[in-house]
Motif scaffolding. Structure first.
Motif, PDB file in Angstrom:
ATOM      1  N   VAL A 297       0.867  -1.182   0.000  1.00 53.41           N
ATOM      2  CA  VAL A 297       0.000   0.000   0.000  1.00 53.41           C
ATOM      3  C   VAL A 297       0.904   1.232   0.000  1.00 53.41           C
ATOM      4  O   VAL A 297       1.724   1.416   0.904  1.00 53.41           O
ATOM      5  CB  VAL A 297      -0.940   0.010   1.228  1.00 53.41           C
ATOM      6  CG1 VAL A 297      -1.765   1.294   1.250  1.00 53.41           C
ATOM      7  CG2 VAL A 297      -1.855  -1.198   1.212  1.00 53.41           C
ATOM      8  N   ASP A 298       0.764   2.049  -1.019  1.00 51.34           N
ATOM      9  CA  ASP A 298       1.635   3.208  -1.186  1.00 51.34           C
ATOM     10  C   ASP A 298       1.145   4.362  -0.317  1.00 51.34           C
ATOM     11  O   ASP A 298       0.065   4.922  -0.549  1.00 51.34           O
ATOM     12  CB  ASP A 298       1.654   3.622  -2.662  1.00 51.34           C
ATOM     13  CG  ASP A 298       2.582   4.812  -2.897  1.00 51.34           C
ATOM     14  OD1 ASP A 298       3.572   4.924  -2.159  1.00 51.34           O
ATOM     15  OD2 ASP A 298       2.306   5.612  -3.801  1.00 51.34           O
ATOM     16  N   ILE A 299       1.929   4.704   0.712  1.00 55.73           N
ATOM     17  CA  ILE A 299       1.635   5.857   1.572  1.00 55.73           C
ATOM     18  C   ILE A 299       2.483   7.015   1.059  1.00 55.73           C
ATOM     19  O   ILE A 299       3.705   6.990   1.141  1.00 55.73           O
ATOM     20  CB  ILE A 299       1.948   5.537   3.047  1.00 55.73           C
ATOM     21  CG1 ILE A 299       1.028   4.427   3.556  1.00 55.73           C
ATOM     22  CG2 ILE A 299       1.811   6.782   3.898  1.00 55.73           C
ATOM     23  CD1 ILE A 299       1.372   3.927   4.946  1.00 55.73           C
ATOM     24  N   ASN A 300       1.826   8.027   0.509  1.00 56.27           N
ATOM     25  CA  ASN A 300       2.536   9.122  -0.158  1.00 56.27           C
ATOM     26  C   ASN A 300       1.958  10.455   0.320  1.00 56.27           C
ATOM     27  O   ASN A 300       0.921  10.907  -0.184  1.00 56.27           O
ATOM     28  CB  ASN A 300       2.383   8.965  -1.677  1.00 56.27           C
ATOM     29  CG  ASN A 300       3.161  10.008  -2.451  1.00 56.27           C
ATOM     30  OD1 ASN A 300       3.426  11.108  -1.962  1.00 56.27           O
ATOM     31  ND2 ASN A 300       3.536   9.671  -3.676  1.00 56.27           N
ATOM     32  N   PRO A 301       2.609  11.102   1.309  1.00 57.75           N
ATOM     33  CA  PRO A 301       2.059  12.358   1.852  1.00 57.75           C
ATOM     34  C   PRO A 301       1.879  13.452   0.802  1.00 57.75           C
ATOM     35  O   PRO A 301       0.922  14.219   0.870  1.00 57.75           O
ATOM     36  CB  PRO A 301       3.102  12.766   2.902  1.00 57.75           C
ATOM     37  CG  PRO A 301       3.813  11.503   3.252  1.00 57.75           C
ATOM     38  CD  PRO A 301       3.829  10.677   2.013  1.00 57.75           C
ATOM     39  N   THR A 302       2.801  13.531  -0.180  1.00 61.34           N
ATOM     40  CA  THR A 302       2.669  14.568  -1.214  1.00 61.34           C
ATOM     41  C   THR A 302       1.408  14.341  -2.036  1.00 61.34           C
ATOM     42  O   THR A 302       0.638  15.283  -2.304  1.00 61.34           O
ATOM     43  CB  THR A 302       3.900  14.560  -2.139  1.00 61.34           C
ATOM     44  OG1 THR A 302       5.066  14.827  -1.347  1.00 61.34           O
ATOM     45  CG2 THR A 302       3.776  15.618  -3.223  1.00 61.34           C
ATOM     46  N   ARG A 303       1.153  13.085  -2.438  1.00 55.14           N
ATOM     47  CA  ARG A 303      -0.066  12.777  -3.195  1.00 55.14           C
ATOM     48  C   ARG A 303      -1.311  13.129  -2.380  1.00 55.14           C
ATOM     49  O   ARG A 303      -2.282  13.690  -2.903  1.00 55.14           O
ATOM     50  CB  ARG A 303      -0.085  11.281  -3.550  1.00 55.14           C
ATOM     51  CG  ARG A 303      -1.312  10.858  -4.357  1.00 55.14           C
ATOM     52  CD  ARG A 303      -1.462   9.334  -4.358  1.00 55.14           C
ATOM     53  NE  ARG A 303      -1.605   8.830  -3.010  1.00 55.14           N
ATOM     54  CZ  ARG A 303      -1.120   7.648  -2.595  1.00 55.14           C
ATOM     55  NH1 ARG A 303      -0.457   6.878  -3.429  1.00 55.14           N
ATOM     56  NH2 ARG A 303      -1.291   7.274  -1.340  1.00 55.14           N
ATOM     57  N   THR A 304      -1.279  12.812  -1.075  1.00 51.28           N
ATOM     58  CA  THR A 304      -2.441  13.096  -0.223  1.00 51.28           C
ATOM     59  C   THR A 304      -2.693  14.596  -0.129  1.00 51.28           C
ATOM     60  O   THR A 304      -3.831  15.062  -0.243  1.00 51.28           O
ATOM     61  CB  THR A 304      -2.221  12.490   1.174  1.00 51.28           C
ATOM     62  OG1 THR A 304      -2.060  11.073   1.052  1.00 51.28           O
ATOM     63  CG2 THR A 304      -3.403  12.789   2.083  1.00 51.28           C
TER      64      THR A 304
END
Length: 451
Positions: A297-304
């Motif tokens: 599961v890709d956790i990506n703060p920038t995308r969020t």
């Protein structure tokens, strides 16, 4: 060995996953989502009709647009969180908008200003990576005061009201009190926790969230003369065009610069709350990944940051009602991750479970006239429940942060200032009270598990 994340169509930093093609349908999540969405997704309608001049049908159209935008976080942007409102900010926003602006047009304009301010802040902090630094830099006492301010403002809206709107309790006192009592007991009561461990039926009822309180209000309300039903059959076509003409800045005019400036502190306050939601969501996913080694599961703060920012920009332009476009609905995230963690036989992918819960992005609820008209008398109950559960949760989170009695007292002063004054005054009071009473007491490592 962890496998690649569920495939989809990449566009920039985002991933589009087409329901039924990329993701499987799970009826268990869909059934829960349908009823919980019915119980909570329409909670803003009394405010939209009472303070913003919309008809019931127009308010339903606005709620539908909010729902579609919320679902887009999963389908269009590929987020791994169950999206929802930034609920703790809602009472602060309502107090600011309803007490500061008199007519529906100006109230919608300032909602646009809030949404666009928030969108710009998210995009800037997301791209530069300054978001985490900002939240680490803020002192614990100020953060706790912000959260307690949300609790105080929520309780005020339910029990006291303000100059522009009466207390929610005044509309249906018995129904609302009973519904709130049932939900608070099942959600937070320590004796009830022991009963849930011993009795599966009690645990099942508690897992239904707001629905037990709704059921009590739906049954008792007619008995005490507070609720009467007028269920209508057929299909409702939500009048999106009519709602757009009453609220979009393209139709009613753009906010003044003064509105943008006055809305800045609330955007910052809301960001602090949102960041806490993102951190919580990451920890819930990491806990699930410790049991599911077969899916990445890709956790990506920038995308969020970018996805929430884009959704808030679209909200501000077409259906402004801040803050309904947040990153995560904690209760739903926990429920879905728990079943996903049971293994591939229970749920092939976290994304499938999340998108199923949001009914594969299809807003069925808003077209079913019998359900909408059946729920219509209960919408004050829905709003009161949302605010009271928010108040209770915010209060215990806020009170768990201070490390001494001086800080606890200061948190109360900051919370009251944010709840009762305009955002600039409240935030200025909060900074001053923190400096004078406890100093800049930031925790150097408040999020030890955050990458």
């Amino acid at each position: 060995m962890s496998q690649p994340e569920l495939p989809g169509w990449r566009w920039g930093p985002f991933t589009f996953r087409l329901p039924f093609y990329h993701t499987r349908f799970y009826w268990q999540e869909a059934l829960q989502g349908f009823f919980v969405a019915a119980a909570t997704g329409l909670a803003l309608i009394p405010i939209m009709t009472g303070a913003f001049g919309l008809s019931f049908e127009e308010a339903v159209a606005v709620s539908m647009l909010h729902s579609i935008l919320i679902g887009s976080a999963l389908i269009f942007f590929g987020e791994p969180y169950a999206p929802g409102w930034i609920t703790p900010a809602l009472p602060l926003v309502l107090t600011f908008v309803l007490t500061g602006y008199e007519d529906p047009a100006s109230r919608f304009q300032v909602m646009t200003a809030l949404s666009l301010n928030f969108a710009v802040l998210l995009v800037l902090l997301g791209i530069t990576g300054l978001g985490k630094k900002l939240v680490l830099w803020l002192p614990d006492t100020l953060k706790a005061g912000i959260i307690l301010g949300a609790a105080i403002a929520a309780v005020q809206r339910v029990f006291v009201g303000d100059g522009s709107q009466p207390a929610l309790l005044s509309h249906q006192p018995v129904s609302i009190m009973l519904a709130c009592a049932v939900c608070l007991i099942f959600s937070f009561s320590l004796p009830m926790q022991k009963l849930k461990e011993r009795h599966k039926l009690v645990a099942l009822i508690a897992a239904l969230g707001l629905l037990p309180g709704f059921f009590i209000a739906a049954v008792v309300g007619p008995m005490v003369g507070e609720i009467s039903y007028n269920i209508q059959w057929g299909i409702l076509i939500p009048p999106v065009g009519d709602a757009f003409a009453k609220m979009s800045p393209f139709a009613i005019g753009w906010p003044s610069w003064d509105m943008y400036i006055k809305a800045i502190p609330l955007a910052i306050i809301t960001y602090v709350i949102l960041f806490g939601d993102i951190v919580t969501g990451n920890e819930v996913i990491r806990d699930g990944l410790s049991k599911r080694h077969d899916e990445h599961v890709d956790i990506n703060p920038t995308r969020t940051h970018l996805s929430v920012g884009i959704r808030n920009a679209l909200l501000g332009l077409f259906a402004p009602f801040f803050p309904t476009q947040g990153a995560m609905w904690t209760g739903v995230q926990v429920i879905i991750v728990q079943r996903w963690a049971q293994g591939k036989q229970a749920m092939n992918s976290l994304h499938s479970g999340l998108i199923s819960y949001y009914l594969m992005g299809i807003p069925l609820l808003f077209f079913l006239k019998p359900l909408l008209t059946g729920l219509q008398p209960l919408l004050y109950v829905a709003l009161a429940l949302t605010l009271m559960l928010t108040a209770f949760a915010c209060a215990y989170v806020a009170m768990s942060i201070p490390r001494n009695n001086t800080a606890r007292g200061t948190v109360l002063v900051i919370g009251a200032g944010l709840a009762f004054f305009d955002p600039w005054t409240g935030l200025g009071l909060g900074v001053l009270a923190t400096l004078l009473m406890v100093g800049w007491d930031r925790n150097p490592d408040p999020i030890p598990h955050e990458d």
